[in-house]
Write a protein that holds these residues in place. Structure first.
Motif, PDB file in Angstrom:
ATOM      1  N   TYR A  36       0.875  -0.931   0.377  1.00 34.95           N
ATOM      2  CA  TYR A  36      -0.037  -0.167  -0.110  1.00 34.95           C
ATOM      3  C   TYR A  36       0.837   0.936   0.187  1.00 34.95           C
ATOM      4  CZ  TYR A  36      -3.601  -3.657   0.910  1.00 34.95           C
ATOM      5  OH  TYR A  36      -4.896  -4.023   1.102  1.00 34.95           O
ATOM      6  N   CYS A  39      -0.586   4.468   4.937  1.00 30.80           N
ATOM      7  CA  CYS A  39      -1.761   4.137   6.358  1.00 30.80           C
ATOM      8  C   CYS A  39      -3.255   4.592   5.413  1.00 30.80           C
ATOM      9  CB  CYS A  39      -0.741   5.176   7.791  1.00 30.80           C
ATOM     10  SG  CYS A  39       0.717   4.389   7.860  1.00 30.80           S
ATOM     11  N   ILE A  42      -4.014   1.597   4.009  1.00 30.43           N
ATOM     12  CA  ILE A  42      -3.667   0.166   4.528  1.00 30.43           C
ATOM     13  C   ILE A  42      -5.350   0.806   5.505  1.00 30.43           C
ATOM     14  CG2 ILE A  42      -2.749  -1.267   6.599  1.00 30.43           C
ATOM     15  CD1 ILE A  42      -0.521   0.151   5.198  1.00 30.43           C
ATOM     16  N   TYR A  46      -7.970  -2.843   6.730  1.00 26.50           N
ATOM     17  CA  TYR A  46      -7.241  -3.274   7.811  1.00 26.50           C
ATOM     18  C   TYR A  46      -7.680  -1.659   8.785  1.00 26.50           C
ATOM     19  CZ  TYR A  46      -5.380  -6.633   4.092  1.00 26.50           C
ATOM     20  OH  TYR A  46      -5.640  -7.500   3.496  1.00 26.50           O
ATOM     21  N   ILE A  50      -1.555  -3.314  10.563  1.00 27.80           N
ATOM     22  CA  ILE A  50      -0.953  -4.899   9.899  1.00 27.80           C
ATOM     23  C   ILE A  50      -0.378  -5.417  11.494  1.00 27.80           C
ATOM     24  CG2 ILE A  50      -0.410  -6.373   8.268  1.00 27.80           C
ATOM     25  CD1 ILE A  50      -1.098  -3.677   6.355  1.00 27.80           C
ATOM     26  N   ASN A  77       4.368  -3.968   3.845  1.00 31.08           N
ATOM     27  CA  ASN A  77       4.233  -2.694   3.581  1.00 31.08           C
ATOM     28  C   ASN A  77       5.276  -2.564   5.662  1.00 31.08           C
ATOM     29  OD1 ASN A  77       1.326  -1.851   2.014  1.00 31.08           O
ATOM     30  ND2 ASN A  77       1.624  -3.645   3.045  1.00 31.08           N
ATOM     31  N   SER A  80       5.738   1.337   6.389  1.00 27.34           N
ATOM     32  CA  SER A  80       4.495   2.187   7.229  1.00 27.34           C
ATOM     33  C   SER A  80       4.600   1.834   9.065  1.00 27.34           C
ATOM     34  CB  SER A  80       3.356   1.623   6.813  1.00 27.34           C
ATOM     35  OG  SER A  80       3.068   1.820   5.193  1.00 27.34           O
ATOM     36  N   CYS A  89       0.920   0.878  11.123  1.00 27.94           N
ATOM     37  CA  CYS A  89      -0.428   1.768  10.571  1.00 27.94           C
ATOM     38  C   CYS A  89      -1.583   1.369  11.746  1.00 27.94           C
ATOM     39  CB  CYS A  89      -1.339   1.339   9.486  1.00 27.94           C
ATOM     40  SG  CYS A  89       0.212   2.189   8.552  1.00 27.94           S
TER      41      CYS A  89
END
Length: 91
Positions: A36, A39, A42, A46, A50, A77, A80, A89
């Motif tokens: 992604y 954030c 994401i 989600y 994650i 990811n 992030s 995130c």
């Protein structure tokens, strides 16, 4: 009489197997590792972010949502995760 009871029990077992084949929710291992941009992207998918595994703890304290656990998705990811607590995130 025993044959009828056995037939009824066999039928009930067969019916229970047909109704127990309900689709299961998405498994963490089955998630394709998608990268992604940030954030915001994401958190649209989600809400809790994650997590790399289920045993990690959030450094920032209490969060509003529980993170989705997937090692492959986290690794894709990793950029992030600014506080390096193995949850990208988190909200």
């Amino acid at each position: 009489m025993k044959k009828i009871g056995f037939a009824i029990m066999s039928l009930m077992v067969a019916i229970s197997f047909t109704f127990s084949a309900v689709p299961t929710p998405v498994d963490a291992a089955a998630v394709k590792a998608k990268t992604y941009a940030n954030c915001t992207a994401i958190n649209k998918v989600y809400k809790g972010g994650i997590a790399r595994n289920s045993k990690v703890k959030n450094k920032g304290g209490a969060t509003k949502y529980k993170p989705f656990v997937s090692q492959a998705l986290y690794d894709a990811n990793k950029k992030s995760d600014r506080d390096k607590d193995l949850i990208a995130c988190e909200k």
